[in-house]
Motif scaffolding. Structure first.
Motif, PDB file in Angstrom:
ATOM      1  N   PHE A  31      35.259  81.307   3.062  1.00  0.00           N
ATOM      2  CA  PHE A  31      34.600  80.325   3.911  1.00  0.00           C
ATOM      3  C   PHE A  31      35.567  79.790   4.971  1.00  0.00           C
ATOM      4  O   PHE A  31      35.238  79.716   6.148  1.00  0.00           O
ATOM      5  CB  PHE A  31      34.035  79.173   3.072  1.00  0.00           C
ATOM      6  N   TYR A  32      36.789  79.431   4.528  1.00  0.00           N
ATOM      7  CA  TYR A  32      37.735  78.870   5.498  1.00  0.00           C
ATOM      8  C   TYR A  32      38.446  79.946   6.310  1.00  0.00           C
ATOM      9  O   TYR A  32      39.024  79.678   7.365  1.00  0.00           O
ATOM     10  CB  TYR A  32      38.733  77.949   4.792  1.00  0.00           C
ATOM     11  N   GLY A  33      38.420  81.196   5.811  1.00  0.00           N
ATOM     12  CA  GLY A  33      39.011  82.291   6.581  1.00  0.00           C
ATOM     13  C   GLY A  33      38.170  82.650   7.795  1.00  0.00           C
ATOM     14  O   GLY A  33      38.693  82.803   8.909  1.00  0.00           O
ATOM     15  N   PHE A  34      36.868  82.754   7.606  1.00  0.00           N
ATOM     16  CA  PHE A  34      36.013  83.231   8.695  1.00  0.00           C
ATOM     17  C   PHE A  34      35.738  82.147   9.728  1.00  0.00           C
ATOM     18  O   PHE A  34      34.631  81.628   9.861  1.00  0.00           O
ATOM     19  CB  PHE A  34      34.704  83.797   8.138  1.00  0.00           C
ATOM     20  N   LYS A  35      36.785  81.832  10.473  1.00  0.00           N
ATOM     21  CA  LYS A  35      36.743  80.801  11.509  1.00  0.00           C
ATOM     22  C   LYS A  35      37.865  81.113  12.495  1.00  0.00           C
ATOM     23  O   LYS A  35      38.770  81.874  12.171  1.00  0.00           O
ATOM     24  CB  LYS A  35      37.061  79.431  10.887  1.00  0.00           C
ATOM     25  N   LEU A  36      37.857  80.501  13.642  1.00  0.00           N
ATOM     26  CA  LEU A  36      39.079  80.465  14.446  1.00  0.00           C
ATOM     27  C   LEU A  36      40.009  79.500  13.720  1.00  0.00           C
ATOM     28  O   LEU A  36      39.663  78.339  13.497  1.00  0.00           O
ATOM     29  CB  LEU A  36      38.802  79.992  15.872  1.00  0.00           C
ATOM     30  N   GLN A  37      41.181  79.969  13.372  1.00  0.00           N
ATOM     31  CA  GLN A  37      42.032  79.228  12.450  1.00  0.00           C
ATOM     32  C   GLN A  37      43.489  79.229  12.872  1.00  0.00           C
ATOM     33  O   GLN A  37      43.897  79.958  13.786  1.00  0.00           O
ATOM     34  CB  GLN A  37      41.973  79.896  11.058  1.00  0.00           C
ATOM     35  N   VAL A  38      44.270  78.395  12.198  1.00  0.00           N
ATOM     36  CA  VAL A  38      45.717  78.562  12.122  1.00  0.00           C
ATOM     37  C   VAL A  38      46.041  78.531  10.623  1.00  0.00           C
ATOM     38  O   VAL A  38      45.339  77.879   9.852  1.00  0.00           O
ATOM     39  CB  VAL A  38      46.504  77.465  12.882  1.00  0.00           C
ATOM     40  N   GLN A  39      47.090  79.246  10.246  1.00  0.00           N
ATOM     41  CA  GLN A  39      47.364  79.426   8.818  1.00  0.00           C
ATOM     42  C   GLN A  39      47.644  78.102   8.118  1.00  0.00           C
ATOM     43  O   GLN A  39      47.246  77.896   6.969  1.00  0.00           O
ATOM     44  CB  GLN A  39      48.545  80.399   8.639  1.00  0.00           C
ATOM     45  N   GLU A  40      48.323  77.189   8.818  1.00  0.00           N
ATOM     46  CA  GLU A  40      48.657  75.899   8.212  1.00  0.00           C
ATOM     47  C   GLU A  40      47.384  75.121   7.837  1.00  0.00           C
ATOM     48  O   GLU A  40      47.305  74.506   6.776  1.00  0.00           O
ATOM     49  CB  GLU A  40      49.504  75.058   9.186  1.00  0.00           C
ATOM     50  N   ARG A  41      46.388  75.163   8.755  1.00  0.00           N
ATOM     51  CA  ARG A  41      45.142  74.444   8.497  1.00  0.00           C
ATOM     52  C   ARG A  41      44.355  75.119   7.382  1.00  0.00           C
ATOM     53  O   ARG A  41      43.815  74.448   6.491  1.00  0.00           O
ATOM     54  CB  ARG A  41      44.294  74.394   9.780  1.00  0.00           C
ATOM     55  N   LEU A  42      44.291  76.442   7.421  1.00  0.00           N
ATOM     56  CA  LEU A  42      43.599  77.205   6.376  1.00  0.00           C
ATOM     57  C   LEU A  42      44.140  76.808   5.000  1.00  0.00           C
ATOM     58  O   LEU A  42      43.369  76.557   4.059  1.00  0.00           O
ATOM     59  CB  LEU A  42      43.822  78.705   6.630  1.00  0.00           C
ATOM     60  N   THR A  43      45.461  76.730   4.892  1.00  0.00           N
ATOM     61  CA  THR A  43      46.106  76.402   3.622  1.00  0.00           C
ATOM     62  C   THR A  43      45.678  75.011   3.144  1.00  0.00           C
ATOM     63  O   THR A  43      45.319  74.813   1.984  1.00  0.00           O
ATOM     64  CB  THR A  43      47.636  76.449   3.799  1.00  0.00           C
ATOM     65  N   GLN A  57      40.951  84.642  12.024  1.00  0.00           N
ATOM     66  CA  GLN A  57      41.173  84.944  13.436  1.00  0.00           C
ATOM     67  C   GLN A  57      42.028  83.805  14.013  1.00  0.00           C
ATOM     68  O   GLN A  57      41.620  82.643  13.967  1.00  0.00           O
ATOM     69  CB  GLN A  57      39.808  85.036  14.144  1.00  0.00           C
ATOM     70  N   CYS A  58      43.195  84.168  14.506  1.00  0.00           N
ATOM     71  CA  CYS A  58      44.127  83.181  15.067  1.00  0.00           C
ATOM     72  C   CYS A  58      43.518  82.532  16.300  1.00  0.00           C
ATOM     73  O   CYS A  58      43.164  83.219  17.262  1.00  0.00           O
ATOM     74  CB  CYS A  58      45.434  83.902  15.423  1.00  0.00           C
ATOM     75  N   GLU A  59      43.385  81.225  16.290  1.00  0.00           N
ATOM     76  CA  GLU A  59      42.706  80.573  17.412  1.00  0.00           C
ATOM     77  C   GLU A  59      43.580  80.498  18.659  1.00  0.00           C
ATOM     78  O   GLU A  59      43.081  80.252  19.747  1.00  0.00           O
ATOM     79  CB  GLU A  59      42.212  79.166  17.017  1.00  0.00           C
ATOM     80  N   HIS A  60      44.879  80.730  18.501  1.00  0.00           N
ATOM     81  CA  HIS A  60      45.753  80.704  19.674  1.00  0.00           C
ATOM     82  C   HIS A  60      45.676  82.006  20.481  1.00  0.00           C
ATOM     83  O   HIS A  60      45.924  82.015  21.674  1.00  0.00           O
ATOM     84  CB  HIS A  60      47.207  80.459  19.271  1.00  0.00           C
ATOM     85  N   HIS A  61      45.388  83.111  19.814  1.00  0.00           N
ATOM     86  CA  HIS A  61      45.435  84.411  20.495  1.00  0.00           C
ATOM     87  C   HIS A  61      44.177  85.243  20.332  1.00  0.00           C
ATOM     88  O   HIS A  61      44.114  86.375  20.821  1.00  0.00           O
ATOM     89  CB  HIS A  61      46.625  85.222  19.979  1.00  0.00           C
ATOM     90  N   LEU A  62      43.164  84.721  19.604  1.00  0.00           N
ATOM     91  CA  LEU A  62      41.970  85.510  19.277  1.00  0.00           C
ATOM     92  C   LEU A  62      42.356  86.849  18.673  1.00  0.00           C
ATOM     93  O   LEU A  62      41.791  87.893  19.035  1.00  0.00           O
ATOM     94  CB  LEU A  62      41.074  85.727  20.505  1.00  0.00           C
TER      95      LEU A  62
END
Lengths: 460, 460
Positions: A379-391, A343-348
């Motif tokens: 585990f790292y997907g199911f969060k408010l995320q940005v793709q760069e951080r997930l990677t 879930q993109c944390e910038h736009h939900l």
């Protein structure tokens, strides 16, 4: 056409602003502020710090996106079609049909997105519009696209969307008939406890709906055959039998989840979040008590709670400690196409795709590796995320378990690139993290990258 | 990066309006009116009646389209990027790179359109953007798309577009480097006298350009290899050798036409039209005396003159008069995929595609049929047109020559569905005219339609 009674329809035609002059989201600040406040409640409900820099402007971004995505409530079909009806001679009816009389006109593959009224997530639409001119007049082709967009930019359900577009064009153009075919694609609800983690799980729910007016009211009319033939040239296969089998069941995957248990959980814990979503729906100009919307806040909150902030420590023993195995024994290993949702944390808004992981390890590790890596990805997907951080997070965690030489490529489709006025339907994002040998050895990296098969993360 | 000197660039960054608050085309009426007046001169130069109903609002539509299509001149990159830079921890540089430091981020397949500065026709762009974050910050992904659009919405040339986007992102994000790859597709100039009528003639001119800054300034840097590998997953094949072979020659097909003869013709006959186009360029905020624009008005007028109003009588003897051959001797004949070019009279923008024609005739007619039918298709294509009328006119003319039973299907891509804020890149339009037996016999029509192969008129 049943979903639309005449009175309601006239109101929609009259009650709006002129399309070409719309001012985006700068005006009507109280509505934007009300949505922002509600979004803050949601973020807090997820355990997030609303003052964290990545989230600080998220409420405003979400408010703008919701308003942009539902601007159809403020648009008038009449303003779009008027001034774009052109006189066009038709062939004498006794001889045949074409031009302004009786010749089918079809615009295919109009890309749209809409918001699902059941769960508030955007869904993608490929829209095909046909109409049969009469009265020796035709409509400007781009108006067919603009009118579909007016109804897509609301809280919708595929069949109603098709019916509303059909009715609006029938009334606006007054042709011999209008036919609408929509191919819709809804993101699947992830379900941490259920089959979602299975890699064979479908990422999309698809549906195809039709609506016809005038000469197209008769489903067996030969004109439907012509329409379907013209779609076939573009690789779209619909046949008439389909039309008799459309069901009334909701297509939204959130409807099929175990409702009773979930709503109990939500009511006990997150009534504040549910109320906040209901207030967003009201701010957008909809009635949260409308039958189809009554469970929507609960379903949206349930979706969001998949991405709740957790500090769960992964209690995993390193499987391939660098000290124990010499570099010579290690071979390059790849796990490709591990699916993820986030879930993109910038736009939900959701983003999802696949992760490719390369590391150096011994042969026997492979069978253990795949499920372990898929768990890390989830585990790292199911969060408010940005793709760069997930990677980065996936790379660091894999490195701590399987040895220092790790490369991670994440390929994703971002819903925020489709909705919010961006509407870049085919775009996709790729990110790389390279650790240890992969960061210094271009040959190793090249070998890994070239092993990744050509994929298409776009599904429409 | 040579095309952009620093001074010019700063002006572009500072001199604009805020993107999110843009009011479309309702304001600055004097500019719109000036363009409208110029368009009237062009329509009159084509021998058209500017008060004809189909053309009455064309000047306003063209003015709005040009202003919408060049709104990038009035936008500031700074406003787009600011507020969308997010802190994101990177991996320790000694260990590897990812997140906010050194990990490549790529957004692929951003669909854009731009206006060719050589001929004023729109061209399509598939844009791929890569950058390497530094300073532990990343930019919101959608901003990459928004910034490319700022520079696409100007009078452009592929290499300059790539360079300007690259420089703007480098300055706006201040990353370790930016890489841009553009795949551009320009409509071919039709040339009535030349090879254009050959059905093997290419409809599109394609080019691929790259630009790099920071770490991407070195063309042999391994990061270019990573970037190209990430594009390959999406079916986009670029290799490094390409970068050394990009030429300085103009890609616009209007540049390669027989210039001397043409400009003599234009200067003697249509100086008024040329002056009108120069005034449009000035109204859009460009300098018509800028080196690259100096020949543009002449080239645009030359393009338009392909679609001059003509009343040329086609002096053709009916080949298959109904009276001479009994229905029993006739067989269903099809000519498929006859290419055509036309100019939309509502927007003065090209549309093009293929025509499929079915008729009943005797066997020996087929060889004569194809070239005759292609000539008819071209005759009605090279006009200010609407697709519905084109379809009817072809059907009626074929009917008068080859017998009353005729069916015509026209499939087209309309530039007006891509430009002008509609931006429906994949859409295509199909129209049918059915005469005689084809209008009354669904089985005959179905047989013809099912014989048309699956095609894709979209070329990007």
């Amino acid at each position: 056409m049943g979903a639309l009674d005449e009175g309601h329809f006239h109101e929609e035609l009259e009650n709006g602003v002129k399309l070409d002059c719309i001012k985006l989201d700068c005006e009507e600040e109280p509505i934007t502020t009300a949505i922002e406040d509600a979004v803050k409640v949601l973020l807090q409900g997820l355990g997030e710090d609303v003052n964290r820099e990545g989230l600080r402007k998220t409420p405003l971004r979400v408010a703008k996106a919701f308003r942009e995505g539902t601007k159809g409530y403020r648009q008038k079909v009449k303003d779009i079609v008027q001034g774009a009806l052109f006189p066009e001679a038709g062939i004498d009816n006794g001889v045949g049909h074409a031009g302004g009389a009786g010749g089918l006109v079809v615009v295919r593959d109009i890309d749209l997105f809409s918001y699902c009224e059941s769960c508030l997530l955007p869904f993608q639409v490929k829209c095909h519009v046909g109409y049969v001119p009469s009265g020796q007049r035709v409509v400007g082709l781009s108006k067919l696209s603009r009118v579909t967009d007016v109804f897509a930019k609301r809280l919708q359900e595929p069949k109603r969307l098709a019916n509303e577009v059909c009715a609006a064009l029938q009334q606006g153009i007054q042709p011999a008939g209008v036919a609408i075919v929509l191919q819709c694609l809804h993101i699947h609800s992830p379900d941490l406890e259920g089959s979602f983690l299975d890699s064979n799980h479908q990422a999309w729910v698809k549906t195809l709906v039709c609506s016809g007016s005038g000469v197209f009211e008769n489903e067996s009319d030969y004109l439907w055959g012509d329409f379907f033939n013209l779609l076939k040239f573009r690789g779209i296969n619909v046949d008439k039998t389909f039309m008799r089998h459309s069901s009334d069941q909701s297509w939204c995957p959130s409807q099929s989840s175990s409702g009773a248990k979930t709503s109990a959980v939500i009511e006990s814990i997150n009534q504040g979040m549910v109320t906040a979503v209901a207030s967003i729906i009201r701010s957008l100009g909809e009635d949260p008590l409308r039958k189809e919307l009554i469970g929507t806040p609960g379903r949206f909150v349930k979706w969001l709670l998949n991405f709740q902030q957790t500090n769960l420590e992964m209690n995993l023993t390193p499987l391939n400690p660098d000290v124990e195995i010499s570099d010579k024994e290690k071979q390059m290993q790849s796990e490709l196409n591990l699916s993820f949702w986030s879930q993109c944390e910038h736009h939900l808004l959701p983003f999802h795709g696949v992760v490719h992981i390369g590391y150096f390890g011994f042969e026997g590790l492979t069978s253990i590796g795949k499920s372990l890596l898929q768990s890390i990805v989830h585990f790292y997907g199911f969060k408010l995320q940005v793709q760069e951080r997930l990677t980065r997070q996936i790379a660091e965690t894999v490195s701590s378990l399987l040895g220092r030489d790790v490369i991670v490529v994440v390929e994703a489709n971002h819903t925020c690139m489709v909705s919010r006025g961006i509407e870049k339907f085919g775009s996709s994002t790729a990110t790389i993290a390279a650790l240890g040998r992969y960061s210094t050895d271009p040959v190793a990296r090249e070998r890994f990258l070239q092993g990744i098969p050509k994929t298409s993360t776009s599904e429409v």
